[in-house]
Design an enzyme around this catalytic site. Structure first.
Site: not given
Ligand code: IPM
Ligand code: MG
Length: 355
Positions: A142, A188, A220, A244, A248
């Protein structure tokens, strides 16, 4: 009476709606638990671009440092998608995390018993899941340099320094000591030098925590194992981008990304934020799920302010509301007694939490 100064960044899309509900709940518990919160609203992301031309105004940068803690909603939306990268809303959030030094992002993925049927996985796979993803937040791909888009190629750099890995690994081991004493470091290392380096350092740090079991997994495989048998995980320690993605994925174990809070902490003021985005498609309709933000406010009370009883009250209120069948739209098809609006859900939690 104790007084706390809380920075409020509502942001874009559903951000203002969900943060308002969290404030409602904070107000309710502050009255019954006997402390006073003053709120200081600041701009970030698209809202800041519209008002000032930049995603992270200096006022916000200076303002957060004066607060005891910061509660953040969500940023971004189609309106700002075509701006240059450094002017996009996301750059505001990333810049703020970096400036605040919040290098550790704690993302609990907890499955409420009441919602086991809301998960897209089978109930017996997710029942009892309680994972803490410890995501490195201010390094890795990032932020790595060099990065550029050129005419015929583009590149980013995934880089970690020794100190960055040591400090995030320590956070993960310390959290594991208070939980089930297992850390799974996800990397990885079979392909990337930066991951091989990460792994070697994590193994070194682990020597100071002999009571914690350390395992390693390639990212993975970790993605697959999260879906196959999520109960094998206690603490997942991983880098910025892997965290990240995996957080999710982990969120869907719980039934909705609208449920999961996070704490971004470092050496100074912390940033408490739901893991979901600004959901522009449902913004302004009053149907968003405020529970992730309300839970983030609870994490703030617990970790930043030490108001543990107030935090427990909020967590219990959320469980009670879910148990009684109150559901926002995102989880509305599962064992619902009543579908609530965003603000109804805030009212219910505020009411239960102040009992
Ligand atoms: C998160 C989001 C952020 C990230 C974005 C909005 C920059 O996806 O907080 O997980 O990638 O960190
Ligand atoms: Mg995110």
């Amino acid at each position: 009476m104790k007084r706390y100064s809380i920075g409020i960044i509502k942001g874009d899309g559903i951000g203002p709606e969900i943060v308002d509900e969290a404030i409602k709940v904070l107000d309710a518990v502050s009255v019954t638990q006997g402390f006073i919160i003053s709120y200081h609203e600041m701009l970030l992301g698209g809202a800041a671009i519209d008002a000032t031309g930049v995603p992270m105004p200096d006022d916000t940068l200076n303002g957060v440092q004066k607060c005891d803690s910061v509660l953040f909603g969500a940023i971004g939306g189609p309106k700002w998608d075509n701006l240059e990268r450094h002017l996009r809303p996301e750059s505001g959030l990333l810049g703020l995390r970096k400036a605040m030094g919040t290098f550790a992002n704690l993302r609990p993925a907890l499955v409420y018993d009441e919602l086991v049927n809301a998960s897209s996985l089978k109930a017996d796979v997710v029942k009892g899941v309680d994972i803490m993803v410890v995501r490195e937040l201010t390094g890795g791909i990032y932020f790595g340099q060099p990065r550029a888009i050129e005419k015929d190629r583009a590149y980013n750099t995934m880089v970690y320094t020794r100190d960055e890995v040591i400090r995030i690994a320590k956070v993960a081991f310390e959290i594991a000591q208070k939980r089930n004493k297992r850390v799974c470091s996800v990397d990885k290392a079979n392909v990337l030098e930066v991951s091989q380096f990460w792994r070697e350092i994590v193994i070194e740090v682990a020597k100071d925590y002999p009571d914690v079991e350390l395992t390693h997994m390639y990212v993975d495989n970790a993605a697959m194992q999260l879906i196959r048998y999520p109960k094998q995980f206690d603490v997942i320690l991983t880098s910025n981008i892997f965290g990240d993605i995996l957080s999710d994925a982990a969120s869907m174990l719980s039934g909705s990304i609208g449920l999961l809070p996070s704490a971004s902490i470092g050496s100074g003021v912390g940033l408490y934020e739901p893991i979901h985005g600004s959901a522009p498609d449902i913004a302004g309709q009053g149907i968003a799920n405020p529970l992730a933000t309300i839970s983030s406010a609870s994490m703030m009370l617990r970790y930043a302010l030490g108001e543990v009883v107030a935090a427990d009250k909020i967590d219990e209120a959320i469980r009670r509301a879910l148990k009684e069948g109150y559901r926002t739209n995102d989880i509305g098809s599962y064992d619902a007694k009543e579908i609530c609006s965003c603000s109804d859900m805030g009212d219910i939690i505020a009411n239960y939490a102040s009992k």
